[in-house]
Design an enzyme around this catalytic site. Structure first.
Site, PDB file in Angstrom:
ATOM      1  CG  LEU A  45      -0.542  -5.475  13.638  1.00 60.88           C
ATOM      2  CD1 LEU A  45      -1.913  -5.644  12.977  1.00 60.88           C
ATOM      3  CD2 LEU A  45      -0.577  -4.327  14.635  1.00 60.88           C
ATOM      4  CG  ASP A  46       2.547  -7.390  19.966  1.00 63.07           C
ATOM      5  OD1 ASP A  46       3.572  -7.934  19.529  1.00 63.07           O
ATOM      6  OD2 ASP A  46       2.566  -6.360  20.673  1.00 63.07           O
ATOM      7  N   PRO A  47      -0.105 -10.733  18.572  1.00 63.80           N
ATOM      8  CG  PRO A  47       0.527 -12.964  18.969  1.00 63.80           C
ATOM      9  CD  PRO A  47       1.038 -11.542  19.049  1.00 63.80           C
ATOM     10  CB  ALA A  49      -2.429  -5.828  17.978  1.00 64.71           C
TER      11      ALA A  49
END
Length: 244
Positions: A45-47, A49
């Protein structure tokens, strides 16, 4: 002094990743909290998100391959009127809606959303971990270099409009592996003629696992025995572990 290796724990921790942490940072904090010797997660997961990060401990890391192939579900907040280089709120604005833009019509949005259901082609974003010549694309992007990227087929199982305000919309998206929700938001904005980016992203499902059973890092760290948060091997859904 010998380095502490942790306990030989086997099981799955469903973690609700907070905003601002990388997936690996969240995993390492969870690993230390439960004192596991071996841990891995099943999809980044992107930071920016939040949401479900499936953390596998010990023998449960054997399910990682199947989880990487699994469908995923997200709740995404689209901000209309601006496109960014990263596709989300952390990037720099690279395109804006025409002058006088006052928001999206709901009927137009519903029509556009319906066009993205099924098998579609996406061009992966430059801000991604895909590699070219051994180097992640995001490193090229940070250096101001944009490379041609071939489109890839992904499948959108469904898109449901959860809420709408003209300048923002929240959608629920179920999709195949390899789908970039940032790219989906960007493509929806372009199809509407107004541009868009992700203002928020929350993952709610990874294969058979749901955010409903996830624990936050704070709650995990506050537990008297954090190991109790793990799903034991005999609690995992049938068919996840490879045959031995």
């Amino acid at each position: 002094m010998a380095k502490r290796r942790g306990l030989a724990l086997d099981g799955v921790l469903l973690l609700d990743k907070p905003v601002g942490l990388s997936s690996n940072h969240a995993l390492q904090r969870a690993k230390r909290t439960v004192d596991a010797a071996k841990a891995g997660h099943t999809g980044t997961l992107d930071p920016f998100a939040t949401g479900l990060l499936v953390c596998c401990m010990g023998r449960a890391t054997k399910i990682s391959g199947r989880m990487l192939e699994a469908d995923k579900t997200y709740q995404a907040t689209l901000q209309f009127g601006e496109e960014t280089d990263s596709g989300d709120l952390t990037g720099h604005i690279v395109a804006r809606a025409p002058d006088g833009f006052a928001g999206v019509e709901e009927a137009a949005l519903r029509d556009v959303l319906s066009r993205f259901v099924g098998t579609i082609e996406q061009i992966p974003p430059m801000y991604s971990a895909l590699k070219r010549d051994g180097k992640p694309l995001y490193e090229y992007a940070r250096a101001g270099i944009e490379l041609d990227r071939p489109p890839r087929q992904v499948t959108i199982r469904h898109i449901e409009l959860l809420s709408f305000s003209g300048m923002q919309a929240q959608i629920d998206v179920a999709c195949s592996k390899g789908t970039y929700i940032r790219t989906l938001a960007q493509d929806i904005g372009r199809a509407l003629g107004c541009h868009a980016h992700l203002a928020a992203l929350r993952r709610t499902h990874v294969g058979p696992f749901s955010l409903d059973r996830a624990v936050t890092l704070e709650a995990l760290q506050a537990m008297p025995d954090a190991k109790q948060a793990l799903l034991a091997m005999n609690e995992l859904p049938a068919g996840l572990l490879p045959a031995t």
